[in-house]
Design a protein around this motif. Structure first.
Motif, mmCIF file in Angstrom:
data_model
loop_
_atom_site.group_PDB
_atom_site.id
_atom_site.type_symbol
_atom_site.label_atom_id
_atom_site.label_comp_id
_atom_site.label_asym_id
_atom_site.label_seq_id
_atom_site.Cartn_x
_atom_site.Cartn_y
_atom_site.Cartn_z
ATOM 1 N N THR A 4 29.866 35.313 1.760
ATOM 2 C CA THR A 4 30.877 35.332 2.815
ATOM 3 C C THR A 4 31.168 36.768 3.241
ATOM 4 O OG1 THR A 4 32.652 35.337 1.200
ATOM 5 C CG2 THR A 4 31.970 33.186 2.028
ATOM 6 N N LYS A 5 31.726 36.901 4.466
ATOM 7 C CA LYS A 5 32.057 38.235 4.981
ATOM 8 C C LYS A 5 33.583 38.366 5.072
ATOM 9 C CE LYS A 5 28.974 38.055 8.437
ATOM 10 N NZ LYS A 5 28.082 38.462 9.538
ATOM 11 N N SER A 6 34.137 38.181 6.286
ATOM 12 C CA SER A 6 35.579 38.445 6.436
ATOM 13 C C SER A 6 36.460 37.359 5.815
ATOM 14 C CB SER A 6 35.907 38.575 7.921
ATOM 15 O OG SER A 6 35.613 37.364 8.580
ATOM 16 N N SER A 7 35.911 36.148 5.654
ATOM 17 C CA SER A 7 36.720 35.052 5.093
ATOM 18 C C SER A 7 35.772 34.022 4.486
ATOM 19 C CB SER A 7 37.550 34.389 6.198
ATOM 20 O OG SER A 7 36.699 33.602 7.008
ATOM 21 N N SER A 8 36.338 33.010 3.865
ATOM 22 C CA SER A 8 35.520 32.005 3.164
ATOM 23 C C SER A 8 34.664 31.178 4.126
ATOM 24 C CB SER A 8 36.423 31.076 2.364
ATOM 25 O OG SER A 8 37.269 30.386 3.265
ATOM 26 N N ILE A 9 34.964 31.252 5.432
ATOM 27 C CA ILE A 9 34.164 30.464 6.378
ATOM 28 C C ILE A 9 33.330 31.352 7.312
ATOM 29 C CG2 ILE A 9 35.601 28.395 6.358
ATOM 30 C CD1 ILE A 9 36.689 29.599 9.098
ATOM 31 N N ASP A 10 33.323 32.646 7.045
ATOM 32 C CA ASP A 10 32.471 33.573 7.805
ATOM 33 C C ASP A 10 31.245 33.824 6.930
ATOM 34 O OD1 ASP A 10 31.400 35.458 9.464
ATOM 35 O OD2 ASP A 10 32.923 36.995 9.074
#
Ligand SMILES: O=P(O)(O)O[C@H]1[C@H](O)[C@@H](O)[C@H](O)[C@H](O)[C@@H]1O
Ligand SMILES: [Mg+2]
Ligand SMILES: [Mg+2]
Length: 281
Positions: free
Chosen positions: A35-41
């Motif tokens: 993940t990047k900025s959040s758990s769904i990114d």
């Protein structure tokens, strides 16, 4: 007259094809999801590998050119668009689709000079559709010219949009309020392919009349935006002004009549600009 950027465009098509093979091969195996900025990114090793493949191959051929790549920016590279020839790369547009094997995944390569998109290449890897647009010379899919729909009435249109990966409650409320107004116009239908690049190609192909989204990044739309204008469509900002590729907001439509009917329904907001962030969200 000879085209100054023909070699670069041919290179982009060849490397997009090669990147598509890597993506298809990766879909046959396990995909390690990060993940990047959040758990769904989401991001995968394939996103990173494909971006490196494209950048390395372009650097060897065009050493003076610059790059803005989604995964390079995520790793801390700047997102600066200067007047220099710049390749704007989304190695996998539709990473969430890729992770779930939802069959719309694209490699998107835009090429700008003087901050104008000169050509765009969007390879829809699983459909094996190669979309190419050259400024002033048209847009094509697998060699066939593209033309937008001639529908002028939003009430007889299909509109494409996305929820994106922003779950800030105020942004989500605005996204739903805009969508509600559009659904209740009413329009014939609302769709989401899960990739901005393919959504723009759907507008260019005349399969849908319009696409809008707030929260996209320059690499999502650089190539596809030229596909729309070269197929006869228009681009606007979500408040009706000129589109700004760094603003993270876009309305793309087959004509001004439909674009106007879209932006008037939108509850606009302004995410941090791509060129104002040290690295993207
Ligand atoms: O991150 P990738 O490159 O898969 O791109 C994004 C899509 O293109 C957006 O339209 C979409 O709304 C999503 O935000 C998605 O993240
Ligand atoms: Mg993308
Ligand atoms: Mg991507």
């Amino acid at each position: 007259m000879a085209d100054q950027w023909q070699n670069a465009m041919d290179h982009a098509v060849a490397i997009a094809q090669k990147a598509g093979e890597v993506v298809r091969e990766a879909l046959r195996g396990d995909r390690k999801v990060m993940t990047k900025s959040s758990s769904i990114d989401l991001v995968t090793q394939t996103d990173q590998k494909v971006e490196q493949l494209i950048i390395q191959s372009v650097k060897e051929r065009f050493p003076a050119h610059r790059f803005i790549g989604e995964e390079s920016v995520a790793a801390g590279e700047p997102c600066d668009l200067t007047d220099q020839p710049t390749w704007i790369i989304d190695p996998i547009d539709g990473t969430t689709n890729f992770v779930h094997a939802f069959p719309f995944v694209a490699v998107s390569i835009g090429f700008c000079v003087d901050k104008k998109v000169e050509f765009g290449v969007v390879y829809s890897c699983l459909e094996d559709k190669m979309f190419v647009a050259r400024r002033g010379r048209g847009a094509f899919c697998n060699g066939e010219p593209l033309k937008v729909s001639d529908q002028e009435d939003i009430k007889r249109s299909i509109v494409v949009t996305e929820f994106g990966s922003n779950r800030d409650p105020d942004a989500v409320d605005r996204i739903f309020s805009s969508l509600r107004k559009i659904v209740c116009l009413p329009v014939h239908g609302v769709r989401s392919a899960g990739t901005a690049a393919i959504n723009l190609c759907l507008v260019a192909s005349g399969s849908v009349e319009a696409y809008y989204e707030i929260g996209i990044h320059v690499w999502d739309i650089a190539a596809g935006s030229l596909m729309v204008t070269e197929a006869g469509g228009v681009l606007l900002d979500v408040e009706g002004g000129d589109v700004d590729l760094m603003s993270r907001r876009i309305v793309a439509a087959n004509n001004r009549a439909v674009a106007g009917q879209i932006f008037r329904q939108l509850d606009a907001f302004s995410p941090p600009r791509d060129d104002a962030l040290p690295s993207h969200e």
